[in-house]
Design an enzyme around this catalytic site. Structure first.
Site, mmCIF file in Angstrom:
data_model
loop_
_atom_site.group_PDB
_atom_site.id
_atom_site.type_symbol
_atom_site.label_atom_id
_atom_site.label_comp_id
_atom_site.label_asym_id
_atom_site.label_seq_id
_atom_site.Cartn_x
_atom_site.Cartn_y
_atom_site.Cartn_z
ATOM 1 N N TRP A 65 25.052 48.865 43.464
ATOM 2 C CA TRP A 65 26.313 48.158 43.216
ATOM 3 C C TRP A 65 27.408 48.796 44.041
ATOM 4 O O TRP A 65 27.257 49.917 44.539
ATOM 5 C CB TRP A 65 26.658 48.078 41.724
ATOM 6 C CG TRP A 65 26.667 49.363 40.917
ATOM 7 C CD1 TRP A 65 26.172 50.588 41.289
ATOM 8 C CD2 TRP A 65 27.172 49.535 39.595
ATOM 9 N NE1 TRP A 65 26.342 51.501 40.290
ATOM 10 C CE2 TRP A 65 26.953 50.887 39.234
ATOM 11 C CE3 TRP A 65 27.793 48.683 38.690
ATOM 12 C CZ2 TRP A 65 27.341 51.404 37.987
ATOM 13 C CZ3 TRP A 65 28.184 49.209 37.457
ATOM 14 C CH2 TRP A 65 27.947 50.548 37.111
ATOM 15 N N HIS A 77 40.285 31.324 49.448
ATOM 16 C CA HIS A 77 41.058 31.827 48.311
ATOM 17 C C HIS A 77 42.009 30.781 47.748
ATOM 18 O O HIS A 77 42.315 29.780 48.382
ATOM 19 C CB HIS A 77 41.807 33.120 48.668
ATOM 20 C CG HIS A 77 42.959 32.918 49.601
ATOM 21 N ND1 HIS A 77 42.826 32.956 50.965
ATOM 22 C CD2 HIS A 77 44.279 32.699 49.362
ATOM 23 C CE1 HIS A 77 44.004 32.754 51.522
ATOM 24 N NE2 HIS A 77 44.911 32.578 50.572
ATOM 25 N N ASP A 79 45.694 29.931 45.946
ATOM 26 C CA ASP A 79 47.104 30.340 45.859
ATOM 27 C C ASP A 79 47.664 29.823 44.534
ATOM 28 O O ASP A 79 47.692 28.602 44.294
ATOM 29 C CB ASP A 79 47.930 29.716 46.989
ATOM 30 C CG ASP A 79 47.721 30.375 48.348
ATOM 31 O OD1 ASP A 79 46.834 31.232 48.484
ATOM 32 O OD2 ASP A 79 48.463 30.003 49.284
ATOM 33 N N HIS A 83 52.645 33.063 43.395
ATOM 34 C CA HIS A 83 52.615 33.661 44.740
ATOM 35 C C HIS A 83 53.956 33.531 45.452
ATOM 36 O O HIS A 83 54.314 34.369 46.263
ATOM 37 C CB HIS A 83 51.508 32.969 45.545
ATOM 38 C CG HIS A 83 51.344 33.436 46.956
ATOM 39 N ND1 HIS A 83 51.411 34.757 47.326
ATOM 40 C CD2 HIS A 83 51.066 32.743 48.099
ATOM 41 C CE1 HIS A 83 51.194 34.858 48.638
ATOM 42 N NE2 HIS A 83 51.007 33.662 49.117
ATOM 43 N N HIS A 208 53.688 26.278 50.595
ATOM 44 C CA HIS A 208 54.007 27.354 49.655
ATOM 45 C C HIS A 208 55.309 27.057 48.893
ATOM 46 O O HIS A 208 55.364 27.143 47.669
ATOM 47 C CB HIS A 208 54.144 28.681 50.404
ATOM 48 C CG HIS A 208 52.844 29.240 50.903
ATOM 49 N ND1 HIS A 208 52.260 28.834 52.071
ATOM 50 C CD2 HIS A 208 52.014 30.175 50.378
ATOM 51 C CE1 HIS A 208 51.128 29.498 52.250
ATOM 52 N NE2 HIS A 208 50.947 30.311 51.234
HETATM 53 MN MN MN Z 1 47.161 32.540 50.214
#
Ligand code: MN
Length: 258
Positions: A65, A77, A79, A83, A208
């Site tokens: 591990w 990923h 968001d 954020h 964003h």
């Molecule tokens: Mn991001």
């Protein structure tokens, strides 16, 4: 059809292969490209692995591990609204507090790959959405809108990051998808949800700024969008349940009718 029948139909489709499971994620490794910001900003680290044991620890010789280290916004990923400063005051705006119902939904895939192959600064516009809807129908509330650019096919980090010349949405299309379509979020194949040059837009970093301002989500560094139909797929995008997480690497899975 009642919901039990829907789920048994899903199980049958998964068993028969009539429903295909497509992985929209990239592999996380020390080679995974990470966004590069101007030198005045703190940088996010890439992925590193450190072995805890490799079948070799004294008295523990049968297991392997590792410890992992990376920024929250690494590889494929999620968001979360927290954020961005515009989304920081919403309730349930972090990876641990977002309602799980919001992590599963239909995907609408808008193909801008031909334009992006010619112009890396290609933008998704309201006109593109209208043209797509004329062919495929209205984007439903709660849908994920995914911008296909085939950017994930770029092999080298240099080509993928492309000196911050990468496609993304303009500010008008973000406003439209939020206010007129009430989407769940916006996903892309590039390193971040905004175009590489979006810091200089009329609304800087419109995905964003506006999506998170509306308590909606982003998905970056998606792959295999060319394997999705324009409509009809369901995606599961569940980030790690990090306490007050601004985002997290995740495995994005699409259920696709054959
Ligand atoms: Mn991001």
């Amino acid at each position: 059809m009642n919901s039990a029948q829907v789920l048994s139909g899903l199980a049958a489709g998964l068993a028969s292969g009539g429903i295909e499971v497509v992985d929209l994620s990239v592999t996380l490794s020390p080679e995974t490209p990470v966004i590069r910001l101007p030198d005045i900003f703190a940088q996010s680290p890439g992925v590193s692995f450190e072995a805890i044991s490799e079948y070799d620890a004294p008295g523990a010789g049968t297991w392997y591990w590792r410890t992992i280290r990376m920024g929250e916004h690494t590889g494929t990923h999620f968001d979360a609204p927290v954020h961005w400063t515009t989304g920081k005051d919403h309730a349930a705006n972090a990876t641990d507090t977002i309602a799980p119902q919001r992590l599963v939904g239909p995907a609408c895939v808008i193909d801008k790959s031909a334009e992006a192959a010619i112009n890396p600064d290609t933008l998704l516009t309201v006109e593109d959405v209208h043209a797509w809807e004329a062919q495929h129908g209205r984007i439903p509330a709660g849908a994920w809108v995914l911008m296909r650019t085939d950017w994930s096919k770029r092999d080298s980090a240099e080509d993928f990051l492309n000196d911050s010349h990468t496609p993304g949405p303009d500010s008008a299309v973000m406003r439209f998808l939020i206010e007129q379509r009430d989407v769940q979020g916006f996903g892309v194949e590039t390193v971040g949800t905004d175009a590489g040059q979006a810091g200089g837009f009329d609304v800087p970093f419109p995905c964003h700024t506006l999506m998170h301002g509306a308590n909606k989500f982003g998905l970056a560094s998606l792959a295999n969008l060319d394997r999705l139909p324009p409509t009809g797929a369901i995606i599961v995008a569940a980030p790690l349940k990090l306490k007050n997480g601004s985002g997290s690497p995740l495995r994005v899975i699409a259920l696709v009718p054959r």
